[in-house]
Design an enzyme around this catalytic site. Structure first.
Site, PDB file in Angstrom:
ATOM      1  N   LYS A   1      21.007 -26.012 -12.873  1.00  0.00           N
ATOM      2  CA  LYS A   1      22.290 -26.426 -13.446  1.00  0.00           C
ATOM      3  C   LYS A   1      22.298 -27.915 -13.822  1.00  0.00           C
ATOM      4  CE  LYS A   1      24.951 -22.817 -11.103  1.00  0.00           C
ATOM      5  NZ  LYS A   1      26.206 -22.507 -10.341  1.00  0.00           N
TER       6      LYS A   1
ATOM      7  N   TYR B   1      29.634 -16.217 -17.769  1.00  0.00           N
ATOM      8  CA  TYR B   1      30.465 -16.155 -16.557  1.00  0.00           C
ATOM      9  C   TYR B   1      31.717 -15.306 -16.763  1.00  0.00           C
ATOM     10  CZ  TYR B   1      27.761 -19.625 -13.911  1.00  0.00           C
ATOM     11  OH  TYR B   1      26.786 -20.282 -13.194  1.00  0.00           O
TER      12      TYR B   1
ATOM     13  N   HIS C   1      21.768 -21.262 -10.154  1.00  0.00           N
ATOM     14  CA  HIS C   1      22.357 -19.926 -10.184  1.00  0.00           C
ATOM     15  C   HIS C   1      21.228 -18.929 -10.020  1.00  0.00           C
ATOM     16  CE1 HIS C   1      24.476 -16.341 -11.547  1.00  0.00           C
ATOM     17  NE2 HIS C   1      23.377 -16.076 -12.227  1.00  0.00           N
TER      18      HIS C   1
ATOM     19  N   GLU D   1      21.514 -10.556 -17.315  1.00  0.00           N
ATOM     20  CA  GLU D   1      21.458 -12.011 -17.470  1.00  0.00           C
ATOM     21  C   GLU D   1      20.183 -12.441 -18.197  1.00  0.00           C
ATOM     22  OE1 GLU D   1      24.264 -12.891 -13.547  1.00  0.00           O
ATOM     23  OE2 GLU D   1      22.184 -13.586 -13.519  1.00  0.00           O
TER      24      GLU D   1
HETATM   25  P1  CMP Z   1      27.004 -19.223  -9.479  1.00  0.00           P
HETATM   26  O1  CMP Z   1      26.044 -18.501  -8.585  1.00  0.00           O
HETATM   27  O2  CMP Z   1      26.457 -19.791 -10.724  1.00  0.00           O
HETATM   28  O3  CMP Z   1      28.206 -18.218  -9.842  1.00  0.00           O
HETATM   29  C1  CMP Z   1      29.509 -18.665 -10.110  1.00  0.00           C
HETATM   30  C2  CMP Z   1      29.678 -20.135  -9.885  1.00  0.00           C
HETATM   31  O4  CMP Z   1      31.023 -20.561  -9.760  1.00  0.00           O
HETATM   32  C3  CMP Z   1      29.048 -20.546  -8.570  1.00  0.00           C
HETATM   33  O5  CMP Z   1      27.668 -20.446  -8.641  1.00  0.00           O
HETATM   34  C4  CMP Z   1      29.618 -21.926  -8.398  1.00  0.00           C
HETATM   35  O6  CMP Z   1      28.942 -22.900  -9.170  1.00  0.00           O
HETATM   36  C5  CMP Z   1      31.014 -21.743  -8.971  1.00  0.00           C
HETATM   37  N1  CMP Z   1      31.996 -21.558  -7.909  1.00  0.00           N
HETATM   38  C6  CMP Z   1      32.082 -20.572  -7.014  1.00  0.00           C
HETATM   39  N2  CMP Z   1      33.141 -20.746  -6.213  1.00  0.00           N
HETATM   40  C7  CMP Z   1      33.745 -21.864  -6.626  1.00  0.00           C
HETATM   41  C8  CMP Z   1      34.907 -22.568  -6.225  1.00  0.00           C
HETATM   42  N3  CMP Z   1      35.650 -22.152  -5.197  1.00  0.00           N
HETATM   43  N4  CMP Z   1      35.235 -23.693  -6.886  1.00  0.00           N
HETATM   44  C9  CMP Z   1      34.490 -24.114  -7.928  1.00  0.00           C
HETATM   45  N5  CMP Z   1      33.379 -23.480  -8.360  1.00  0.00           N
HETATM   46  C10 CMP Z   1      33.013 -22.383  -7.714  1.00  0.00           C
END
Ligand code: CMP
Length: 139
Positions: free
Chosen positions: A10, A50, A116, A127
């Site tokens: 990221k 997303y 991720h 994905e």
């Molecule tokens: P990722 O595995 O990329 O999948 C969704 C993403 O949302 C996660 O990693 C985080 O980067 C983000 N995320 C998940 N929960 C929260 C939260 N409570 N606040 C902000 N970002 C979040």
């Protein structure tokens, strides 16, 4: 079985020049990088990627963060790749991540959490297809 998963390094990690350090941890965990490219995601790509989170309160911020700088999208191959990758990534929130994991070592916050990884074989396929053509993946 040898399977594939999808990974994103990221913007918080690329900004701190951690692409190599993160990739080394993935490789040391038994994963092989079979495709990799550094891209600047568009807003439309980030929103599409997303989409499952679009009703979440953090969706807008998450999209803005993911387009705040370059990311490195990768296809990883290995024995039980989805689980292997999730184990080395650690918990979503770095405060909960175990020692020895990527997020424990590098993540800045629950949002800027450095990596991720796909959460199932089915999502891995979706994905991977979102970012790669089959001829870009060389096992
Ligand atoms: P990722 O595995 O990329 O999948 C969704 C993403 O949302 C996660 O990693 C985080 O980067 C983000 N995320 C998940 N929960 C929260 C939260 N409570 N606040 C902000 N970002 C979040």
């Amino acid at each position: 079985a040898v399977t594939r998963t999808f990974s994103i390094i990221k913007p918080d990690a690329t900004r701190r020049n951690l692409t190599g350090a993160v990739t080394k941890m993935l490789e040391d965990a038994g994963l092989r990088v079979v495709a990799s490219k550094r891209i600047q995601m568009t807003k439309e790509q980030a929103e599409g990627f997303y989409a499952v989170h679009k009703e979440r309160p953090f969706f807008g911020e998450l999209v803005d963060f993911m387009i705040s700088g370059p990311v490195v999208v990768q296809v990883l191959e290995g024995e039980d790749a989805v689980k292997r990758n999730r184990d080395v990534m650690g918990a979503t929130n770095p405060a909960d991540a175990a020692d020895g994991t990527i997020r424990k070592a590098f993540a800045e916050s629950i949002e800027a959490n450095s990596v991720h990884g796909s959460d199932s074989d089915e999502n891995a396929r979706i994905e991977i297809d979102f970012f790669f053509d089959e001829d870009e993946i060389v096992g």
